[in-house]
Design an enzyme around this catalytic site. Structure first.
Site, PDB file in Angstrom:
ATOM      1  N   GLU A 279       7.055 115.661   5.934  1.00  0.00           N
ATOM      2  CA  GLU A 279       7.139 116.615   6.480  1.00  0.00           C
ATOM      3  C   GLU A 279       7.268 116.358   7.603  1.00  0.00           C
ATOM      4  OE1 GLU A 279       5.439 120.921   5.581  1.00  0.00           O
ATOM      5  OE2 GLU A 279       4.830 120.732   8.238  1.00  0.00           O
ATOM      6  N   HIS A 300       0.184 105.830 -18.392  1.00  0.00           N
ATOM      7  CA  HIS A 300       0.413 106.439 -19.404  1.00  0.00           C
ATOM      8  C   HIS A 300       2.264 107.584 -19.584  1.00  0.00           C
ATOM      9  CE1 HIS A 300      -2.031 103.964 -21.176  1.00  0.00           C
ATOM     10  NE2 HIS A 300      -2.633 103.589 -19.405  1.00  0.00           N
ATOM     11  N   LYS A 414      11.748 130.280   4.729  1.00  0.00           N
ATOM     12  CA  LYS A 414      11.015 131.386   4.962  1.00  0.00           C
ATOM     13  C   LYS A 414      12.125 132.774   5.221  1.00  0.00           C
ATOM     14  CE  LYS A 414       6.835 129.171   6.781  1.00  0.00           C
ATOM     15  NZ  LYS A 414       6.630 128.737   7.720  1.00  0.00           N
TER      16      LYS A 414
END
Ligand code: PA5
Length: 438
Positions: A279, A300, A414
């Site tokens: 961010e 793995h 948003k």
């Protein structure tokens, strides 16, 4: 307290690129310290270890009150308002043995099943809530808080609920502040000059950590000592070294940084780290893409890609030198599984050799490794590490030429979400995007 080794990274960048990165980092360091003199700058987090000293007693006493009256303490928050606390609590908590009240999190997503199951889980328990939101308006924690507050008031009564709710929010702005004032909740302030992802050493992180039963003084002590160390412009300043190397790798075509650890309880430290760097740096078409892996588990799954996939990544590997517990591989007289060559070896030693082997293999395969180490997972070292990453991150952002303290890109989704959900004031946008939705 923090050691940075570059042996497996230096071989992947030219001397000139690294020297330029160091020069830029030095300038960024001076700028950070200069900017810190400006009381308007969003750099209050630099001083949190000192500033918080006068608040520790109150945090500890509120935390104790919550512990005494609760079987479960619910921490409600998202992003910087929960990741730091979760990272530290998980790092401190024993894997299986839990004493005292359980700490759970909510408001960090919109899962209906999660919240409905949490409501069922809490229905017959004594619980309390610490709701954390700097803006006081973030949708996810606001919804979770409304649901949980309603449950608390119904099961415990409004008067008892008031003593069981603690808010951490802005001094004066936001819906949460208004609600807290109206209801008379105990409140801690998120300082104006401390952004969400830099707030773990404020009440945002310290109250949940103390409520989980962990020592917050050692965390702030470790961070405070590190702060003094990082102010010095020296060759062995670990924050400058780390920032210079990751910048040099970025300039050399490595666009992905993978944070790697070998201890499962560091999973949320990795999540906190990703938010901090992602961010802070990812803007204006620039910045390393940050991801993480838990080894040896992910060797793995992701190991193949890291060894031989596209050569655009490097790893930052955190080693914790000492474990809390000791366990060795037992001797088996029949050696049916062929493991007797390890008999008597501590698991930590096996883990350490796995790390050495992996670093060399990945380095040889074209994935450079920056190696960080701390002595142990205790408060002092963890506090030091959190502060170190914040400091490095701010410098890295300055070197990149972006503002490491804003997050304008978070707004785009948003706005669309508010428009689609019919929030007042978003009608025109709602009409527009509904036409464009497929
Ligand atoms: O780092 C940040 O500023 C963000 O991640 C915020 O912490 C996050 O969006 C939550 O915001 P708030 O604390 O205002 O609810």
């Amino acid at each position: 307290m923090i050691d940075v080794k570059l042996d497996y990274a230096l071989t992947h960048v030219s001397e000139q690129v690294f020297a330029e990165a160091w020069e830029n980092v030095r300038k960024a360091h001076r700028r950070l310290l200069d900017d810190a003199q400006d009381s308007e700058a969003p750099l209050g987090w630099l001083e949190l270890p000192e500033r918080m000293q006068h608040e520790l007693e109150r945090i500890e006493s509120v935390a104790q009150r919550l512990r005494e009256c609760s079987d479960v303490i619910v921490i409600v928050g998202i992003g910087g308002s929960y990741l730091g606390a979760k990272a530290v609590i998980e790092a401190f908590q024993p894997y299986f043995d839990s004493t005292g009240p359980e700490v759970v999190f909510a408001g960090h997503h919109l899962s209906e099943d999660y919240l409905a199951e949490l409501v069922d889980y809490l229905a017959d328990k004594r619980f309390s809530i610490n709701v954390i939101s700097k803006s006081g308006t973030t949708t996810e924690p606001a919804i979770a808080f409304r649901v949980l507050r309603d449950l608390l008031e119904r099961t415990h009564g409004s008067k008892a609920a008031r003593r069981r709710i603690v808010t951490t929010t802005d001094r004066e702005k936001g819906a949460l502040r208004k609600l807290a004032d109206a209801k008379g909740y105990d409140t801690f302030v998120v300082p104006d000059d401390v952004g969400g992802r830099y707030s773990v050493l404020s009440a945002v992180g310290l109250l949940p950590i103390a409520a989980a039963g962990f020592d917050i003084r050692s965390l702030t002590n470790g961070a405070g000592k590190t702060g003094k160390w990082l102010e010095k412009e020296t060759e062995d300043n670990p924050a400058l070294t780390y920032a210079a190397m990751r910048n040099a790798l970025y300039e050399s075509g490595k666009k992905v940084e993978l944070f790697v650890h070998y201890e499962p309880k560091l999973r949320y430290l990795a999540e906190w780290w990703k938010q901090l760097f992602g961010e802070s740096e990812g803007k204006e078409g620039k910045g390393l893409f940050v991801s993480s892996a838990a080894f040896t588990t992910d060797l793995h799954s992701l190991g193949q890609y890291i060894q031989e996939g596209e050569r655009h990544l490097f790893e930052t590997v955190l080693e914790v030198v000492r474990t809390h517990r000791a366990l060795a591989v037992p001797e088996d007289p029949k050696d049916g599984d062929g493991l007797n060559y390890l008999a008597g070896q501590r698991l930590q030693e096996v883990n350490r050799q796995a790390a050495k082997a992996t670093t060399l293999a990945h380095h040889d395969g074209g994935a450079p490794n920056i190696r960080l180490s701390i002595e142990s997972l205790d408060g002092e070292h963890l506090g030091a590490l959190l502060y170190f990453f914040e400091f490095s991150c701010a410098i890295s952002g300055y070197v990149l030429g972006v503002d490491p303290f804003n997050q304008p890109g978070v707004e785009a989704y948003k706005q669309n979400m508010f428009a689609l959900l019919g929030k007042p004031g978003f009608e025109a946008l709602g009409e527009d995007i509904r036409k464009r939705l497929k």
